[in-house]
Design a protein around this motif. Structure first.
Motif, mmCIF file in Angstrom:
data_model
loop_
_atom_site.group_PDB
_atom_site.id
_atom_site.type_symbol
_atom_site.label_atom_id
_atom_site.label_comp_id
_atom_site.label_asym_id
_atom_site.label_seq_id
_atom_site.Cartn_x
_atom_site.Cartn_y
_atom_site.Cartn_z
ATOM 1 N N PHE A 159 -14.493 43.138 -81.328
ATOM 2 C CA PHE A 159 -15.937 43.276 -81.150
ATOM 3 C C PHE A 159 -16.332 43.041 -79.692
ATOM 4 C CE2 PHE A 159 -19.592 40.432 -80.526
ATOM 5 C CZ PHE A 159 -20.640 41.316 -80.755
ATOM 6 N N LEU A 160 -15.775 42.003 -79.065
ATOM 7 C CA LEU A 160 -16.090 41.692 -77.673
ATOM 8 C C LEU A 160 -15.633 42.813 -76.741
ATOM 9 C CD1 LEU A 160 -15.086 37.906 -77.558
ATOM 10 C CD2 LEU A 160 -17.414 38.843 -77.458
ATOM 11 N N ILE A 161 -14.459 43.349 -77.008
ATOM 12 C CA ILE A 161 -13.934 44.436 -76.180
ATOM 13 C C ILE A 161 -14.818 45.678 -76.299
ATOM 14 C CG2 ILE A 161 -12.001 46.026 -75.863
ATOM 15 C CD1 ILE A 161 -10.146 43.728 -76.729
ATOM 16 N N ILE A 162 -15.202 46.008 -77.537
ATOM 17 C CA ILE A 162 -16.076 47.170 -77.754
ATOM 18 C C ILE A 162 -17.400 46.976 -77.031
ATOM 19 C CG2 ILE A 162 -17.452 48.413 -79.477
ATOM 20 C CD1 ILE A 162 -15.166 47.961 -81.468
ATOM 21 N N LEU B 151 -35.637 34.075 -85.204
ATOM 22 C CA LEU B 151 -34.324 34.718 -85.088
ATOM 23 C C LEU B 151 -34.335 35.771 -83.990
ATOM 24 C CD1 LEU B 151 -31.452 35.410 -86.126
ATOM 25 C CD2 LEU B 151 -32.541 36.989 -87.744
ATOM 26 N N TYR B 152 -35.363 36.591 -83.954
ATOM 27 C CA TYR B 152 -35.459 37.648 -82.947
ATOM 28 C C TYR B 152 -35.504 37.054 -81.533
ATOM 29 C CZ TYR B 152 -36.460 41.269 -86.471
ATOM 30 O OH TYR B 152 -36.380 42.164 -87.521
ATOM 31 N N ARG B 153 -36.204 35.914 -81.393
ATOM 32 C CA ARG B 153 -36.288 35.287 -80.069
ATOM 33 C C ARG B 153 -34.942 34.720 -79.636
ATOM 34 N NH1 ARG B 153 -41.476 33.498 -81.979
ATOM 35 N NH2 ARG B 153 -40.548 31.532 -82.701
ATOM 36 N N ALA B 154 -34.169 34.234 -80.605
ATOM 37 C CA ALA B 154 -32.887 33.598 -80.286
ATOM 38 C C ALA B 154 -31.752 34.595 -80.130
ATOM 39 C CB ALA B 154 -32.536 32.578 -81.372
ATOM 40 N N ASP B 155 -31.866 35.733 -80.796
ATOM 41 C CA ASP B 155 -30.778 36.710 -80.824
ATOM 42 C C ASP B 155 -31.269 38.047 -80.289
ATOM 43 O OD1 ASP B 155 -28.341 37.880 -81.327
ATOM 44 O OD2 ASP B 155 -28.716 38.219 -83.449
ATOM 45 N N THR B 156 -30.567 38.594 -79.321
ATOM 46 C CA THR B 156 -30.991 39.875 -78.747
ATOM 47 C C THR B 156 -30.649 41.017 -79.702
ATOM 48 O OG1 THR B 156 -28.890 40.382 -77.639
ATOM 49 C CG2 THR B 156 -30.426 38.934 -76.474
ATOM 50 N N CYS B 157 -31.170 42.182 -79.406
ATOM 51 C CA CYS B 157 -30.894 43.358 -80.238
ATOM 52 C C CYS B 157 -29.718 44.162 -79.674
ATOM 53 C CB CYS B 157 -32.137 44.234 -80.352
ATOM 54 S SG CYS B 157 -32.709 44.887 -78.763
ATOM 55 N N THR B 158 -28.922 43.537 -78.811
ATOM 56 C CA THR B 158 -27.759 44.198 -78.224
ATOM 57 C C THR B 158 -26.468 43.598 -78.774
ATOM 58 O OG1 THR B 158 -27.788 42.673 -76.338
ATOM 59 C CG2 THR B 158 -29.002 44.738 -76.108
ATOM 60 N N ASN B 159 -25.340 44.245 -78.448
ATOM 61 C CA ASN B 159 -24.024 43.793 -78.914
ATOM 62 C C ASN B 159 -24.006 43.691 -80.440
ATOM 63 O OD1 ASN B 159 -23.329 43.335 -76.108
ATOM 64 N ND2 ASN B 159 -24.544 41.464 -76.246
ATOM 65 N N TYR C 160 -28.002 50.400 -72.569
ATOM 66 C CA TYR C 160 -26.980 50.361 -73.615
ATOM 67 C C TYR C 160 -27.115 51.572 -74.531
ATOM 68 C CZ TYR C 160 -31.027 48.254 -76.000
ATOM 69 O OH TYR C 160 -32.281 48.008 -76.504
ATOM 70 N N HIS C 161 -26.041 51.874 -75.237
ATOM 71 C CA HIS C 161 -26.035 52.990 -76.182
ATOM 72 C C HIS C 161 -26.727 52.545 -77.474
ATOM 73 C CE1 HIS C 161 -22.650 53.781 -73.452
ATOM 74 N NE2 HIS C 161 -22.899 55.057 -73.677
ATOM 75 N N VAL C 162 -27.753 53.274 -77.863
ATOM 76 C CA VAL C 162 -28.497 52.924 -79.082
ATOM 77 C C VAL C 162 -27.724 53.410 -80.304
ATOM 78 C CG1 VAL C 162 -30.629 53.235 -80.380
ATOM 79 C CG2 VAL C 162 -30.692 53.040 -77.873
#
Length: 225
Positions: A98-101, A129-137, A41-43
């Motif tokens: 947001f979903l389209i982007i 929170l970090y375990r439940a939510d990824t750092c992407t999107n 993914y793009h950082v």
């Protein structure tokens, strides 16, 4: 018969509940992205993000976002149907963008701390929170966008504007939620700015066109000269 009649009455009164069917579009799409956008993914981050300290106490307003958005939505659902439709149109359009982007431009960030300097209950909550939510999107930030959506809906409500304390409380909470996205290293400043730009753009289509219009019943009240 009374129960059936009552049910029919509620179905007619709250027929605008069909709007919530959007969840069946949003959630499968979002979960698909969360599952498949894991690498390549793009950082999205800038040098300023590295200067912002990690402050775990912001986990409280960050989690209050869920209560805040639900409370504002339910208020309009039960008391102001036109306001409810506008808020839903504004918010769900932004969420779809947001979903389209995220689909066309997979993105994420690498800001989360690997080692925490402190160990307390708030840090534990952040770890969860970090375990439940990824750092992407992450772009644009929906925490920021939806908070702005709620504030705009409140500011456009002639009824809520009469209650200054409620308005101030909502704006302060929204501000803390927005700050929480960067202090918890959940989002880049760019995600926050992107959400602000999207909110401004959608405002021009959803709310601005009605600013100068006079309600039909008001026109009927005016005497003919």
């Amino acid at each position: 018969m009374k129960l059936k009649s009552r049910f029919k009455e509620l179905a007619v009164k709250y027929k605008h509940a069909w709007v919530f069917l959007y969840i069946f579009i949003y959630m499968p799409w979002f979960m698909f992205l969360e599952k498949h956008v894991t690498t390549g993914y793009h950082v999205i981050q800038i040098r300023l993000d590295e200067q912002i300290p990690f402050i775990e106490y912001f986990i409280i307003p960050y989690l209050l976002w869920f209560v805040f958005i639900a409370a504002v939505f339910l208020y309009f659902f039960f008391t102001d149907v036109p306001g409810f439709y506008k808020m839903a149109k504004f918010m769900f359009t932004g969420m779809t963008i947001f979903l389209i982007i995220s689909t066309l431009f997979p993105n994420g960030q690498n800001l989360r701390p690997v080692v925490f300097e402190r160990d307390n209950i708030f840090v534990d909550m952040v770890r969860t929170l970090y375990r439940a939510d990824t750092c992407t999107n992450v772009f644009p930030s929906l925490h920021v966008f939806n908070s702005l959506s709620a504030c705009i809906a409140i500011s456009e409500s002639s009824t809520i504007r009469k209650h200054k304390a409620v308005c101030i409380g909502a704006y302060v909470l929204a501000g803390l939620i927005i700050l929480a996205t960067v202090f918890l290293k959940q989002h880049s400043v760019l995600d926050m700015l992107g959400a602000g730009v999207m909110a401004w753009a959608l405002y021009q289509f959803v709310y601005a066109p009605h600013k100068g219009s006079v309600p039909k019943y008001e026109r009927q009240k005016r005497p003919v000269l």
